[in-house]
Design a protein around this motif. Structure first.
Motif, PDB file in Angstrom:
ATOM      1  N   TYR A 146      36.898  67.719  23.465  1.00  0.00           N
ATOM      2  CA  TYR A 146      36.802  66.880  24.667  1.00  0.00           C
ATOM      3  C   TYR A 146      38.188  66.714  25.257  1.00  0.00           C
ATOM      4  O   TYR A 146      39.079  66.135  24.616  1.00  0.00           O
ATOM      5  CB  TYR A 146      36.212  65.511  24.302  1.00  0.00           C
ATOM      6  N   TYR A 153      34.454  70.298  26.862  1.00  0.00           N
ATOM      7  CA  TYR A 153      34.044  69.432  27.966  1.00  0.00           C
ATOM      8  C   TYR A 153      35.292  68.829  28.583  1.00  0.00           C
ATOM      9  O   TYR A 153      36.187  68.374  27.865  1.00  0.00           O
ATOM     10  CB  TYR A 153      33.168  68.279  27.453  1.00  0.00           C
ATOM     11  N   ASP A 181      28.132  66.306  36.935  1.00  0.00           N
ATOM     12  CA  ASP A 181      28.517  67.481  36.156  1.00  0.00           C
ATOM     13  C   ASP A 181      28.870  68.649  37.066  1.00  0.00           C
ATOM     14  O   ASP A 181      28.155  68.937  38.025  1.00  0.00           O
ATOM     15  CB  ASP A 181      27.370  67.909  35.236  1.00  0.00           C
TER      16      ASP A 181
END
Ligand SMILES: *Cc1c(COP(=O)(O)O)cnc(C)c1O
Length: 790
Positions: free
Chosen positions: A84, A156, A228
């Protein structure tokens, strides 16, 4: 609009842009027309150029969807370790061309548009830049997302969906004027709102200490609504996710003590909560301790950690297989990378979740937290370091303040045991700075709470392959194939052609594309003074400039509140007004300030430049990234031994870079001895003349005092000690000019520079981060291609 190559030539290229099959092209045309009709609700009589852009964007986007869903399914099934990357900035620029390149659709789309009578480049130009960053730190985050996807990492990006990105810079009467960057005005075809994953984020309130733990109560809730954006890898069918949070007021916001007349006000006040994601703070390398900024930092961290923990809980190591979530496995399944201290709150927030909510013991939670988090430091400048007042924390995040105090208490205990009686050391290393207003040192918090800390230059790093401009690729791949796009180290193979006359000519020709690029900027090269020519005394400031020998194109953005930076822009434009209109200088020298520098402009300007000026005083630039982009794109560098210039000199060879000025040791020695600007001013007649001209209104005849304060700064309180490097800089520029008169020798050095760029690939950097920091192995395997039409 002029173009580097004719349409015919472009269509003939069977280059790295992807083959354009006939079926492909007719399908693209069908899809495009379908979107124009059904999505844009237009026909060709009334469609605008923007409608065509949106139709093309939607057409290309469809090719991402299957890959995106498949990639996420793949991660769910394989349950690899996730990384992340949390950042307050993602400086993405435009998505359309990048998507087409990574999906090998560019040629086919170009041909399809051509057949429809449209110019793809014109449509591309309709896309707004996603300017959610200030500069290098934000652009690095964007490049890293691209590289993580290209290396098949389950990655991500988490950040904030600012409604307004970095301001648009207008130059009006020579001054910088800021305009709001309303980038979402026409809609964003690349994002997908996910209201079903909305998360609550708490602020304010107070803590209650109970025997069974601590509760944070009476808080104000703001909702975080995720959007997103797909992040395609380079031709590997991987599509990762960047999730950006937008602030939404809850329906009952300010309505709890609803009474007659309060309702309208309560609805209007929803704006206050939603202001959290309104605007990017336009500060680069500068800390401004505003409450709204701290709210932004906690907002992204809190929402992101909720998402991370939810995803962990539904994974194999979470409750899917074991009855109760085993958080000791968190560091095996999750890596959190903090892009500077901006998301530092991830550390106390993870502790709060583990201890207060998941009821883990402190020691256990701390071990998990440290093994999960890693921190990247971006600057050595003291004014950039985040130091938040304790008072503000007590008010906005009372529980986190308690946690930070506890982290510090234990941290100082360890140090005191190791260095008994060393009070100085305790003060130096404390997370809390005493004296006057108490402050929390966020860098110390990150260092204590992470298992890995890296700086941007030591570990070497970054560069966007996104900036490898197409003409460069086309020439290079003729000689060394196109594998270098995946492995930039293969550029080394160019070295063996350094004496190949035909290759030298090809490289020089590629660089001549600059004239086309400059014309796309619609620059007006008509102006001048003989000041710089007569005095031969160009000024140096801390800005990037690219120098087409001899037109000089400085560009910089001043933070709206940074007075000196704005005055420097005014000085540059004033010098331009004089120099550019001087009949004696004529066309030999122009100074043209490039308005509104941003990713799209960088992509045009960098490949067009011959000389990159990287002239920070040694020890003040952590790395720089522009320096590497210029090098990869065939510019030579004039620079100091600072930041990544050091490694660039190492990779290209000292003979192939123009290094001048003080080394870090010289700067330290000068500090000890004492820097006195007037010594240089008195000793160097050219410098004296330039400064006197600036001070005396030569460049501002209508306002002779306009630049007095700049001269005063340079003469009396210049922390960068610019004059100390002046003499050597001028000498070095003379060497640059001499070499530029010999195009063949110049181009050979260009080849050595391009060949030496391998180390600066962000793919290489991310592979190293993966192995050394995250304990993950990058893969060059492709996922199977999906059936796009499924
Ligand atoms: C690379 C880049 C920067 C950072 O440049 P530095 O030379 O590292 O300061 C800033 N803005 C844009 C648009 C960039 O592409």
């Amino acid at each position: 609009m002029s173009k580097p190559l004719s349409d015919h030539d472009r269509r003939k290229q069977i280059s790295v842009r992807g083959l354009a099959g006939v079926e492909n092209i007719s399908q693209l045309k069908l899809d495009f027309n379908r979107h124009l009709h059904f999505t844009l609700v237009k026909d060709r009589n009334v469609a605008t150029r923007r409608d065509y852009y949106f139709a093309l964007a939607n057409t290309v986007r469809e090719h991402l969807i299957g890959r995106w869903i498949r990639t996420q399914q793949h991660y769910y099934e394989k349950d690899p370790k996730r990384v992340y990357y949390i950042s307050l900035e993602f400086y993405m620029g435009r998505a359309l061309q990048n998507t087409m390149v990574n999906l090998a659709l560019e040629n086919a789309c170009d041909e399809a548009m051509y057949q429809l009578g449209l110019d793809m480049e014109e449509l591309e130009d309709m896309e707004e830049d996603a300017g959610l960053g200030n500069g290098g730190l934000g652009r690095l985050a964007a490049c890293f997302l691209d590289s993580m996807a290209s290396l098949g990492l389950a990655a991500y990006g988490y950040g904030i969906r600012y409604e307004f990105g970095i301001f648009n810079q207008k130059i009006i009467n020579g001054w910088q004027v800021e305009e709001a960057d309303d980038w979402l005005r026409y809609g964003n075809p690349w994002e997908k709102a996910r209201p079903e994953y909305m998360r609550p984020v708490n602020f304010y309130g107070r803590t209650e200490h109970h025997p069974d733990g601590v509760k944070w109560v009476d808080t104000q809730v703001v909702l975080a609504l995720p959007y997103d954006t797909p992040i395609p890898g380079y031709r590997n069918n991987v599509v990762n996710t960047m999730r950006l949070w937008s602030a939404k007021a809850p329906c009952d916001f300010n309505l709890k003590d609803f009474n007659v007349g309060g309702y309208i006000q309560a609805v209007l006040d929803r704006n206050l909560a939603e202001n959290i994601s309104r605007v990017l703070y336009p500060n680069d390398n500068f800390f401004e301790g505003k409450e709204l900024r701290l709210k932004q930092e906690y907002f992204v961290v809190s929402a992101t950690l909720q998402d991370i923990i939810r995803r962990f809980k539904v994974s194999k190591f979470g409750s899917r297989e074991i009855a109760r979530t085993d958080f000791s496995k968190l560091p095996d399944k999750v890596a959190i990378q903090l892009n500077d201290t901006h998301p530092a709150m991830a550390i106390p927030e993870l502790m709060r979740v583990l201890v207060d909510e998941e009821k883990l013991e402190w020691e256990k939670a701390w071990d998990i937290c440290v093994r999960t988090c890693a921190y990247t430091n971006h600057t050595v400048l003291p004014e950039a370091l985040e130091r938040w007042p304790v008072d503000l924390f007590a008010y906005l995040l009372p529980r986190h303040l308690e946690i930070i105090y506890e982290i510090n208490r234990r941290h100082l205990e360890v140090i005191a045991a190791k260095y008994p009686g060393d009070h100085d050391r305790l003060c130096r290393m404390s997370l809390i700075e005493e004296g006057g207003q108490k402050k929390i040192n966020m860098a110390h918090l990150c260092i204590v709470g992470s298992h890995a800390v890296n700086g941007v230059a030591q570990i070497h790093s970054d560069i966007l392959k996104a900036t490898v401009y197409v003409p460069t690729i086309n020439i290079c791949h003729i000689r060394i194939g196109e594998d270098f796009i995946r492995d930039l180290d293969q550029l080394k193979g160019l070295c063996k052609y350094v004496n190949d006359e035909a290759f030298i000519r090809d490289v020089a020709k590629v660089k001549q594309v600059k004239y086309y690029l400059i014309s796309t900027l619609q620059l007006q090269l008509c102006v001048t003074s003989n000041w710089a020519l007569k005095t031969n005394a160009p000024l140096q400031f801390r800005f990037n400039s690219f120098n087409a020998l001899s037109p000089t194109f400085p560009f910089m953005q001043a933070a709206p509140g940074y007075h000196t930076a704005k005055m420097i822009i005014r000085l540059i434009t004033a010098i331009g007004e004089v120099v550019n209109n001087d009949p004696v200088v004529g066309d030999r020298l122009k100074v043209i300030f490039l308005e509104n520098y941003r990713v799209t402009l960088a992509e045009r300007v960098i490949p067009a430049s011959d000389l990159s000026e990287q002239i920070s005083t040694a020890g003040t630039e952590a790395s720089g990234t522009g320096n590497m982009k210029f090098m990869l794109n065939g510019a030579l560098t004039i620079g100091t031994m600072d930041g990544a210039n050091v490694e660039m000199a190492e990779e290209a060879g000292m003979d192939n870079i123009f290094i001048f000025g003080m080394r870090v040791e010289d700067v330290d020695a000068l500090d000890k001895k004492g820097y006195h600007a007037e010594e240089y001013y008195n000793r160097l007649p050219e410098l004296k003349q330039a400064i006197d001209q600036i001070a005396g209104g030569f460049f501002s005849p209508k306002q002779p005092d306009l630049f007095k304060e700049i001269v005063n700064m340079l003469m009396h309180h210049d922390r960068f000690k610019v004059f100390a490097d002046y003499e050597d800089y001028i000498k070095c520029q003379e060497k640059v000019n001499a070499l530029y008169k010999n195009p063949k020798e110049w181009t050979k050095k260009v080849i050595y520079n391009i060949a030496g760029c391998g180390k600066f690939s962000s793919d290489r950097t991310i592979a190293q981060y993966a192995r050394e920091i995250w304990g993950m192995e990058p893969t060059l395997e492709k996922l199977p291609a999906p059936d796009d039409k499924q």
